[in-house]
Design an enzyme around this catalytic site. Sequence first.
Site, PDB file in Angstrom:
ATOM      1  N   LYS A  20      37.599  39.890  28.821  1.00 42.21           N
ATOM      2  CA  LYS A  20      37.972  40.064  30.227  1.00 42.21           C
ATOM      3  C   LYS A  20      38.404  41.515  30.439  1.00 42.21           C
ATOM      4  O   LYS A  20      39.353  41.985  29.814  1.00 42.21           O
ATOM      5  CB  LYS A  20      39.105  39.118  30.581  1.00 42.21           C
ATOM      6  N   LYS A  23      33.832  38.450  31.653  1.00 43.13           N
ATOM      7  CA  LYS A  23      34.363  38.546  33.020  1.00 43.13           C
ATOM      8  C   LYS A  23      34.760  39.973  33.315  1.00 43.13           C
ATOM      9  O   LYS A  23      35.449  40.568  32.486  1.00 43.13           O
ATOM     10  CB  LYS A  23      35.563  37.616  33.126  1.00 43.13           C
TER      11      LYS A  23
HETATM   12  C1  PBG Z   1      44.560  35.598  36.226  1.00 37.71           C
HETATM   13  C2  PBG Z   1      43.151  35.600  36.653  1.00 37.71           C
HETATM   14  C3  PBG Z   1      42.442  36.553  37.411  1.00 37.71           C
HETATM   15  C4  PBG Z   1      41.178  36.024  37.611  1.00 37.71           C
HETATM   16  C5  PBG Z   1      41.120  34.813  36.948  1.00 37.71           C
HETATM   17  N1  PBG Z   1      42.327  34.566  36.353  1.00 37.71           N
HETATM   18  C6  PBG Z   1      42.874  37.818  38.041  1.00 37.71           C
HETATM   19  C7  PBG Z   1      43.413  38.925  37.252  1.00 37.71           C
HETATM   20  O1  PBG Z   1      43.286  38.978  36.028  1.00 37.71           O
HETATM   21  O2  PBG Z   1      44.024  39.782  37.883  1.00 37.71           O
HETATM   22  C8  PBG Z   1      40.095  36.679  38.445  1.00 37.71           C
HETATM   23  C9  PBG Z   1      39.113  35.742  39.051  1.00 37.71           C
HETATM   24  C10 PBG Z   1      38.358  36.292  40.203  1.00 37.71           C
HETATM   25  O3  PBG Z   1      38.472  37.471  40.603  1.00 37.71           O
HETATM   26  O4  PBG Z   1      37.593  35.501  40.764  1.00 37.71           O
HETATM   27  N2  PBG Z   1      44.970  36.538  35.323  1.00 37.71           N
END
Ligand code: PBG
Length: 327
Positions: free
Chosen positions: A197, A250
């Site tokens: 991520k 992601k």
């Molecule tokens: C929580 C989380 C995030 C997303 C999923 N879980 C946001 C982030 O890391 O700030 C993003 C999902 C999306 O943008 O659709 N940490």
Amino acid sequence: MTSASAAPWSRLRLRQTAHVRDLCAETVFTAAHFIQPFFVVEGLTGTEPIAGLGDDNARLDEAAMLKVIEADLKAGVRHFLMFAVPAEKRSHGLTFEHAARPVRAIKKAFGDQLHLWVDICLCASTDHGHCAIVDRRGDIDLPPTLDALTQYAVAVADAGADGVSPSDMMDGRVGAIRHGLDAAGHARVPIMSYSTKFASKFYGPFRNAADSSPKSGDRRHYQIDVRARTDAMASSVRCAEEGADLLMVKPGMTSIDLIEPIKAATGKLVGAYQVSGEYASLVLLAREGLADFDAALLETWHVFRRAGAAYIITYGARRARSLGFGA
Ligand code: PBG
């Protein structure tokens, strides 16, 4: 000399008709390969729109959530990813009833008709908006963070969640959660880890929906730098070693180059999360009359599958069947 493959019509011939294009299509998938995210907000009454995510994604109270899931089940959705937003934010002593309660309601209403994944992260719960418990200087305090994440996972598994999905990016969280689940009698609950991520500008609509923007700074001290391929690979390998069942890249569209390498390095299935900003870019193109929304969405899904994604998390999962993917 012209080689056979460079001859006129040599590539064009099999692109001429829909029948022959369908015969040659290599990305095949069904509604079962999609996961539909949704947001349930404690203390909300009714629904609230989420800028950028179209008319069919909203912040939901529990009653609205059950209606949405009922309709989604009729539309062929089988996998859901729940984001639970608590009414009250804290820095320590976080509790997870705001997530356990909707899980119980969903399983009571729909049982095994669906597989319910729950996103495990602290950013919607903490008063500073970071994905960790922090010390007095604001630095990540890892042991209490891993404890809180584990408590979160066990709380929703106790409530009946079918799987948990840690998105925080802390070192050791998959191992800690696996251990906690096993100790609580949930050895059969799988972990779908956000294993690669990146720190990204494409999470904007989500952070509004989950009310989870960091109040200061950003998330670059725990999410992966887009330039750091070695870290991106090692993070997924680490999650696999700690016991993650499913891995994920992601944002999906900007990470498709890593799907096959991660699969090869780990022997695990790797999915793609088409994140909120990626989905919103299609919503906005369509709103400006610059693209047909469903056709553009479908194009991105085929790219995920072509790149090797085992599953796709997308705000448009509920459209999959109407776009041609049977259950
Ligand atoms: C929580 C989380 C995030 C997303 C999923 N879980 C946001 C982030 O890391 O700030 C993003 C999902 C999306 O943008 O659709 N940490």
